[in-house]
Design a protein around this motif. Structure first.
Motif, PDB file in Angstrom:
ATOM      1  N   MET A 226       0.830  -1.195   0.000  1.00  0.00           N
ATOM      2  CA  MET A 226       0.000   0.000   0.000  1.00  0.00           C
ATOM      3  C   MET A 226       0.868   1.249   0.000  1.00  0.00           C
ATOM      4  O   MET A 226       0.541   2.224  -0.622  1.00  0.00           O
ATOM      5  CB  MET A 226      -0.923  -0.052   1.218  1.00  0.00           C
ATOM      6  CG  MET A 226      -1.904   1.075   1.273  1.00  0.00           C
ATOM      7  SD  MET A 226      -3.108   0.847  -0.038  1.00  0.00           S
ATOM      8  CE  MET A 226      -4.236   2.109   0.361  1.00  0.00           C
ATOM      9  N   ASN A 227       1.980   1.198   0.709  1.00  0.00           N
ATOM     10  CA  ASN A 227       2.861   2.356   0.797  1.00  0.00           C
ATOM     11  C   ASN A 227       3.489   2.681  -0.555  1.00  0.00           C
ATOM     12  O   ASN A 227       3.675   3.847  -0.894  1.00  0.00           O
ATOM     13  CB  ASN A 227       3.939   2.114   1.850  1.00  0.00           C
ATOM     14  CG  ASN A 227       4.695   3.375   2.202  1.00  0.00           C
ATOM     15  OD1 ASN A 227       4.240   4.475   1.903  1.00  0.00           O
ATOM     16  ND2 ASN A 227       5.830   3.213   2.844  1.00  0.00           N
TER      17      ASN A 227
ATOM     18  N   SER B  83       2.195   2.188  -3.544  1.00  0.00           N
ATOM     19  CA  SER B  83       1.219   2.822  -4.429  1.00  0.00           C
ATOM     20  C   SER B  83       0.965   4.267  -4.011  1.00  0.00           C
ATOM     21  O   SER B  83       0.774   5.133  -4.857  1.00  0.00           O
ATOM     22  CB  SER B  83      -0.088   2.035  -4.446  1.00  0.00           C
ATOM     23  OG  SER B  83      -0.704   2.059  -3.173  1.00  0.00           O
ATOM     24  N   ALA B  84       1.003   4.537  -2.717  1.00  0.00           N
ATOM     25  CA  ALA B  84       0.832   5.917  -2.244  1.00  0.00           C
ATOM     26  C   ALA B  84       2.004   6.780  -2.710  1.00  0.00           C
ATOM     27  O   ALA B  84       1.817   7.935  -3.118  1.00  0.00           O
ATOM     28  CB  ALA B  84       0.703   5.954  -0.728  1.00  0.00           C
ATOM     29  N   SER B  85       3.203   6.230  -2.671  1.00  0.00           N
ATOM     30  CA  SER B  85       4.375   6.967  -3.141  1.00  0.00           C
ATOM     31  C   SER B  85       4.292   7.220  -4.639  1.00  0.00           C
ATOM     32  O   SER B  85       4.609   8.318  -5.111  1.00  0.00           O
ATOM     33  CB  SER B  85       5.654   6.190  -2.834  1.00  0.00           C
ATOM     34  OG  SER B  85       5.857   6.097  -1.449  1.00  0.00           O
ATOM     35  N   ALA B  86       3.870   6.208  -5.379  1.00  0.00           N
ATOM     36  CA  ALA B  86       3.749   6.360  -6.832  1.00  0.00           C
ATOM     37  C   ALA B  86       2.713   7.421  -7.178  1.00  0.00           C
ATOM     38  O   ALA B  86       2.942   8.252  -8.069  1.00  0.00           O
ATOM     39  CB  ALA B  86       3.385   5.026  -7.468  1.00  0.00           C
ATOM     40  N   ILE B  87       1.598   7.413  -6.494  1.00  0.00           N
ATOM     41  CA  ILE B  87       0.557   8.413  -6.742  1.00  0.00           C
ATOM     42  C   ILE B  87       1.063   9.805  -6.386  1.00  0.00           C
ATOM     43  O   ILE B  87       0.840  10.766  -7.124  1.00  0.00           O
ATOM     44  CB  ILE B  87      -0.722   8.071  -5.951  1.00  0.00           C
ATOM     45  CG1 ILE B  87      -1.360   6.816  -6.523  1.00  0.00           C
ATOM     46  CG2 ILE B  87      -1.707   9.233  -5.960  1.00  0.00           C
ATOM     47  CD1 ILE B  87      -2.486   6.253  -5.685  1.00  0.00           C
ATOM     48  N   SER B  88       1.789   9.914  -5.279  1.00  0.00           N
ATOM     49  CA  SER B  88       2.332  11.208  -4.860  1.00  0.00           C
ATOM     50  C   SER B  88       3.328  11.753  -5.879  1.00  0.00           C
ATOM     51  O   SER B  88       3.275  12.928  -6.258  1.00  0.00           O
ATOM     52  CB  SER B  88       3.003  11.054  -3.496  1.00  0.00           C
ATOM     53  OG  SER B  88       3.617  12.261  -3.114  1.00  0.00           O
ATOM     54  N   TYR B  89       4.246  10.902  -6.323  1.00  0.00           N
ATOM     55  CA  TYR B  89       5.234  11.338  -7.316  1.00  0.00           C
ATOM     56  C   TYR B  89       4.568  11.682  -8.649  1.00  0.00           C
ATOM     57  O   TYR B  89       4.946  12.641  -9.311  1.00  0.00           O
ATOM     58  CB  TYR B  89       6.305  10.267  -7.527  1.00  0.00           C
ATOM     59  CG  TYR B  89       7.283  10.159  -6.370  1.00  0.00           C
ATOM     60  CD1 TYR B  89       7.894  11.282  -5.846  1.00  0.00           C
ATOM     61  CD2 TYR B  89       7.593   8.924  -5.809  1.00  0.00           C
ATOM     62  CE1 TYR B  89       8.783  11.199  -4.795  1.00  0.00           C
ATOM     63  CE2 TYR B  89       8.479   8.820  -4.756  1.00  0.00           C
ATOM     64  CZ  TYR B  89       9.077   9.964  -4.248  1.00  0.00           C
ATOM     65  OH  TYR B  89       9.956   9.863  -3.214  1.00  0.00           O
TER      66      TYR B  89
END
Length: 60
Positions: free
Chosen positions: A1-2, A4-10
Motif C-alpha cells: 500500500m505504501n 502505491s501511495a508513493s507512486a501516486i504522490s510522485y
C-alpha cells in the motif's frame, strides 16, 4: 500500500510541475530531449559501424 501511495504522490507532483511550465520551457525541454535522442542514435550507429569493421578485419 505504501508503494502505491508513493507512486501516486510522485505522479501528482510530476503532473503539477508539467502543468506549470511555460511554452519556452516546453520548447527547451523538447530541444533537450531531441539532443539526447540524437546522441543515442549517433552512438548506436557508431557502435554498429565499429562492430562491422572489427568483423571485417577478423575475416582478412
Amino acid at each position: 500500500m505504501n508503494d502505491s501511495a508513493s507512486a501516486i504522490s510522485y505522479s501528482a507532483s510530476a503532473v503539477t510541475t508539467m502543468a506549470g511550465l511555460t511554452i519556452n520551457e516546453w520548447v527547451a525541454l523538447g530541444g533537450f530531449l531531441i539532443g539526447v535522442a540524437t546522441f543515442a542514435v549517433n552512438w548506436w550507429y557508431k557502435h554498429v559501424q565499429t562492430k562491422i569493421l572489427q568483423d571485417q578485419s577478423k575475416q582478412d
